[in-house]
Each structure stands twice: as C-alpha cells, then as structure tokens.
Design an enzyme around this catalytic site. Structure first.
Site, PDB file in Angstrom:
ATOM      1  N   LYS A 115       0.812  -1.218   0.000  1.00  0.00           N
ATOM      2  CA  LYS A 115       0.000   0.000   0.000  1.00  0.00           C
ATOM      3  C   LYS A 115       0.842   1.262   0.000  1.00  0.00           C
ATOM      4  O   LYS A 115       0.409   2.299  -0.494  1.00  0.00           O
ATOM      5  CB  LYS A 115      -0.968   0.008   1.198  1.00  0.00           C
ATOM      6  CG  LYS A 115      -2.116  -0.967   1.038  1.00  0.00           C
ATOM      7  CD  LYS A 115      -3.305  -0.575   1.894  1.00  0.00           C
ATOM      8  CE  LYS A 115      -4.462  -1.523   1.664  1.00  0.00           C
ATOM      9  NZ  LYS A 115      -5.593  -1.246   2.556  1.00  0.00           N
ATOM     10  N   LYS A 198      -4.776  -9.680  -6.701  1.00  0.00           N
ATOM     11  CA  LYS A 198      -6.018 -10.052  -6.018  1.00  0.00           C
ATOM     12  C   LYS A 198      -7.149  -9.110  -6.405  1.00  0.00           C
ATOM     13  O   LYS A 198      -6.905  -7.941  -6.742  1.00  0.00           O
ATOM     14  CB  LYS A 198      -5.810 -10.096  -4.494  1.00  0.00           C
ATOM     15  CG  LYS A 198      -5.742  -8.749  -3.821  1.00  0.00           C
ATOM     16  CD  LYS A 198      -5.737  -8.872  -2.280  1.00  0.00           C
ATOM     17  CE  LYS A 198      -5.580  -7.482  -1.691  1.00  0.00           C
ATOM     18  NZ  LYS A 198      -5.422  -7.450  -0.244  1.00  0.00           N
ATOM     19  N   LYS A 201     -10.822  -3.557  -4.081  1.00  0.00           N
ATOM     20  CA  LYS A 201     -11.573  -2.319  -4.235  1.00  0.00           C
ATOM     21  C   LYS A 201     -10.712  -1.221  -4.822  1.00  0.00           C
ATOM     22  O   LYS A 201     -11.208  -0.270  -5.391  1.00  0.00           O
ATOM     23  CB  LYS A 201     -12.093  -1.854  -2.859  1.00  0.00           C
ATOM     24  CG  LYS A 201     -13.327  -2.582  -2.410  1.00  0.00           C
ATOM     25  CD  LYS A 201     -13.666  -2.274  -0.962  1.00  0.00           C
ATOM     26  CE  LYS A 201     -12.876  -3.163  -0.010  1.00  0.00           C
ATOM     27  NZ  LYS A 201     -13.536  -3.344   1.299  1.00  0.00           N
TER      28      LYS A 201
HETATM   29  P1  TYM Z   1     -10.522  -5.722   3.721  1.00  0.00           P
HETATM   30  O1  TYM Z   1     -11.525  -4.658   3.983  1.00  0.00           O
HETATM   31  O2  TYM Z   1      -9.466  -5.448   2.681  1.00  0.00           O
HETATM   32  O3  TYM Z   1     -11.240  -7.066   3.301  1.00  0.00           O
HETATM   33  C1  TYM Z   1     -12.292  -7.644   4.087  1.00  0.00           C
HETATM   34  C2  TYM Z   1     -12.178  -9.161   4.056  1.00  0.00           C
HETATM   35  O4  TYM Z   1     -12.225  -9.643   2.718  1.00  0.00           O
HETATM   36  C3  TYM Z   1     -11.088 -10.468   2.456  1.00  0.00           C
HETATM   37  N1  TYM Z   1     -10.680 -10.277   1.056  1.00  0.00           N
HETATM   38  C4  TYM Z   1     -10.471 -11.267   0.179  1.00  0.00           C
HETATM   39  N2  TYM Z   1     -10.568 -12.605   0.284  1.00  0.00           N
HETATM   40  C5  TYM Z   1     -10.298 -13.341  -0.816  1.00  0.00           C
HETATM   41  N3  TYM Z   1      -9.957 -12.817  -2.019  1.00  0.00           N
HETATM   42  C6  TYM Z   1      -9.852 -11.464  -2.185  1.00  0.00           C
HETATM   43  N4  TYM Z   1      -9.525 -10.953  -3.363  1.00  0.00           N
HETATM   44  C7  TYM Z   1     -10.112 -10.633  -1.051  1.00  0.00           C
HETATM   45  N5  TYM Z   1     -10.109  -9.277  -0.861  1.00  0.00           N
HETATM   46  C8  TYM Z   1     -10.446  -9.083   0.436  1.00  0.00           C
HETATM   47  C9  TYM Z   1     -10.027  -9.990   3.422  1.00  0.00           C
HETATM   48  O5  TYM Z   1      -9.063 -10.992   3.685  1.00  0.00           O
HETATM   49  C10 TYM Z   1     -10.841  -9.647   4.656  1.00  0.00           C
HETATM   50  O6  TYM Z   1     -11.081 -10.801   5.430  1.00  0.00           O
HETATM   51  N6  TYM Z   1      -7.409  -5.141   7.609  1.00  0.00           N
HETATM   52  C11 TYM Z   1      -8.672  -5.728   7.191  1.00  0.00           C
HETATM   53  C12 TYM Z   1      -9.859  -5.254   7.996  1.00  0.00           C
HETATM   54  C13 TYM Z   1      -9.711  -5.484   9.459  1.00  0.00           C
HETATM   55  C14 TYM Z   1      -9.814  -6.715  10.166  1.00  0.00           C
HETATM   56  C15 TYM Z   1      -9.636  -6.399  11.534  1.00  0.00           C
HETATM   57  C16 TYM Z   1     -10.048  -8.036   9.761  1.00  0.00           C
HETATM   58  C17 TYM Z   1      -9.481  -4.507  10.388  1.00  0.00           C
HETATM   59  N7  TYM Z   1      -9.425  -5.073  11.645  1.00  0.00           N
HETATM   60  C18 TYM Z   1      -9.666  -7.405  12.530  1.00  0.00           C
HETATM   61  C19 TYM Z   1     -10.086  -9.023  10.748  1.00  0.00           C
HETATM   62  C20 TYM Z   1      -9.896  -8.711  12.112  1.00  0.00           C
HETATM   63  C21 TYM Z   1      -8.931  -5.351   5.728  1.00  0.00           C
HETATM   64  O7  TYM Z   1      -8.438  -4.340   5.256  1.00  0.00           O
HETATM   65  O8  TYM Z   1      -9.805  -6.171   5.080  1.00  0.00           O
END
Ligand code: TYM
Length: 335
Positions: A115, A198, A201
């Site tokens: 990032k 991957k 968004k």
């Molecule tokens: P975020 O918002 O990027 O994504 C949310 C969830 O979706 C999963 N994900 C994917 N899984 C498979 N293939 C993909 N292409 C894909 N894109 C996204 C992510 O693995 C995630 O589970 N840092 C985290 C948010 C967060 C969080 C937490 C998660 C903040 N605090 C505590 C778990 C526990 C994030 O940016 O996810």
C-alpha cells in the site's frame, strides 16, 4: 464458548473477493453459533483513514457497507454489528499495544509494503501501525476465531505475537490468542483482468471485479470479458497451476457451488470458456441477485441503519470494557 471477530474496511462496494473470502464465512459462523458464543463484525472505519480520506464519502460508505453486510446475511440482532469509530476502546487499546509491538515486526508486513509502494516516506504513520489497531480489534473481545481471506493471515499472526509478548512481559493471561479461519476454496479471489493480482476495491478498473451491487447484465459482461486462455478445461486441477486466470474462474465457480475444483472440472473437462463462462455468470447472478435486492431495500432507510449501528456500538463498548481495563491495570496505568 467461541468469540468470532472480524472487520472490513468501509471503502466503497463489497466485492466478490470479500464475499467469498470472508463475509460468507461470517454468515455461516453466525448461523452455526450456539449458547454463549458471540460474533462481533465491524466496519474498520478507523483503518480507512490511513489512506486518502474523503469524509463525506467515508460517512456514506459506512452506511453502505453496513447495509451490504446485513443484505449478505449478517443479523444485527444475533451478531454485534458496529463501526469501529464508535467504540473508543479500539484506538485506546491500540495505543497501549504500541508499547509491545516492535518496529521490526511491522517492517515485515507485506500489506504495508504494497500500500505504501515507492513512496514509503510519504505514507501515513497510521498505515504503518495499522496492524497494531487490527490486533486491538480482536484482542479486545478475546477473539477465539477470526474469519478472513488469505491476505489478512500475516496481520493475524502479528496479533498473536503481540498478545504473547504482552502476556509474557507483564505476567498476565489477559489476552486470548486468536485463530485465523481461512476458507479453502476462496482464500484468494483474483482480478478478472489479471490472474496475478487479487480482486480489490482499489483496482482502478471496475471490470477487474464483481461487485455485490452489479446487475445481471453487468455480471454477464464482466465474465464474458474476463481474461482467459484458448485451451479447453482439463479434468485435473493440478493442470491449472500455470493458468492463473482459468484457475481463478474455476475457483470462483467451486466456491459459489460449494464444490471442489475437481468436482467442477469433472463437469466441464474438455470444454472451452465459451461453455464455462455463461454457466459461471448464471451462478453468480443466482447467488448475488437476492443479496442485491435486499441491499436496495435497506438503503431506503438510512435512519434505521444508523439506529442499528448505534445499538451495536453500545453492546461492543460494554463487551470491550473489561479487557481494556485489564490492559491499563497490567501496565500499571490504572488500579
Ligand atoms: P478488507 O476490507 O481489505 O477485506 C475484508 C475481508 O475480505 C477479504 N478479502 C479477500 N478474500 C479473498 N480474495 C480477495 N480478493 C479478497 N479481498 C479481500 C479480506 O481478507 C478480509 O477478510 N485489515 C482488514 C480489515 C480489518 C480486520 C480487523 C479483519 C481490520 N481489523 C480485525 C479481521 C480482524 C482489511 O483491510 O480487510
């Protein structure tokens, strides 16, 4: 009892990667809950401000993402659904954990490297300490299980490292070590335009992802235009190893149909994408159509969404209080 905790950044639309990689698992774990077990699902609104932030957009995205989660099956009367920014214990505990987390640990985080890109010096401090806040998110609720996609595994390991060091350094058993739960078939859904990236968004091309709000025509067109290769589908999944785009589409089909890639290939072996793609598009429309319909209904009542989020935050604040107090006590900051 299990305590299941997970979050998602409220940055625009829920896409197929989030849905198959994480949210569908959240719903399944919620539906399988018994007795004293609890699920906490939150919008990681405080994580969202670590990159460029448009406040009006963020406000709208929090509501939109809350509606999308409910449409996907999260039930705010059974699960505790809230926005992180309404629960001050998250940033408070994150600060306390900053004394335990090591710079060397954070330096290894691949998401920060991705990032921040070439402009590391210009990245926000928040983007660097992001995983410490994420550790606080789960440790606050004594999470036992954290359903996420593959890309969050490293952050979860860091949360375990922080919890272990804190417990050891301060001679306490305050924090529970959380276990990541990663779906086998859909751990990493890739971009439709490029099998090596991957689905995300932040990809500037909307053609690279399926959004939960896409209508049937849009889905059909995105799948038709998805990058593939001219070879027919094999019957052995191992033969897809060096065909990332084909492997991704078969993986999406398998996840949607709740089958293995081998089962899917048994049906399509020898056929080309001319036959496979329309079947995949149909399956997508059948799965996402009802979610979109519920989302449209929920959007019509933003007041109700705000009320549900306020209620969720109140329950989260109550649940987080004892662990936060324990952390202050362990550090000698409060009695
Ligand atoms: P975020 O918002 O990027 O994504 C949310 C969830 O979706 C999963 N994900 C994917 N899984 C498979 N293939 C993909 N292409 C894909 N894109 C996204 C992510 O693995 C995630 O589970 N840092 C985290 C948010 C967060 C969080 C937490 C998660 C903040 N605090 C505590 C778990 C526990 C994030 O940016 O996810």
């Amino acid at each position: 009892p299990q305590r299941i905790v997970s979050g998602i950044q409220p940055t625009g639309n829920l896409h197929l990667g989030n849905y198959l990689g994480a949210i569908r698992n959240w719903v399944r774990m919620q539906d399988a809950m018994t007795g004293d077990s609890r699920c906490y699902f939150f919008l990681a609104s405080l994580h969202a401000i670590t990159v460029h932030n448009d406040p009006a957009q963020l406000r709208a995205n929090v509501r939109e993402m809350a509606a999308a989660l409910i449409a996907a099956g999260i039930d705010p009367s059974r699960s505790i659904l809230f926005s992180q920014a309404q629960v001050p214990a998250h940033p408070e505990l994150a600060w306390l954990l900053n004394g335990t987390a090591r710079i060397g640990w954070l330096n290894r985080m691949t998401q920060f490297k991705e990032k921040s890109g070439k402009n590391r010096e210009g990245a926000s401090v928040g983007l660097f300490t992001y995983p410490v806040l994420q550790a606080a998110d789960v440790l606050l609720y004594q999470a036992t299980h954290v359903p996420v996609g593959e890309d969050q595994k490293q952050h979860l390991e860091l949360a375990r490292d922080i919890a272990t060091k804190f417990n050891t350094d301060f001679g306490t058993e305050l924090f529970t070590l959380p276990e990541p739960i990663i779906p086998p078939a859909a751990a990493r859904i890739m971009s439709l335009r490029e099998g090596g990236a991957k689905m995300s968004k932040s990809d500037p091309s909307d053609m690279s992802r399926i959004n939960l709000v896409d209508d049937a025509d849009t889905i059909l067109q995105k799948i038709r235009k998805a990058k593939t290769d001219p070879a027919p589908l094999p019957d052995d999944p191992a033969e897809l190893a060096d065909r990332p785009e084909a492997r991704n589409l078969v993986g999406i089909y398998a996840a949607l149909a709740d089958e293995t890639s081998a089962q899917v290939l048994a049906r399509f072996a020898g056929q080309g994408f001319g036959a496979f793609k329309p079947a995949l598009a149909d399956l997508l429309v059948a799965t996402l159509g009802p979610v979109k319909a519920r989302l449209d209904a929920l959007r019509a009542d933003p007041g109700e969404l705000d009320r549900l989020l306020a209620q969720g935050a109140e329950r989260a604040r109550e649940a987080a209080a004892p662990t936060l107090a324990g952390a202050y006590r362990a550090l000698g900051l409060r009695d």
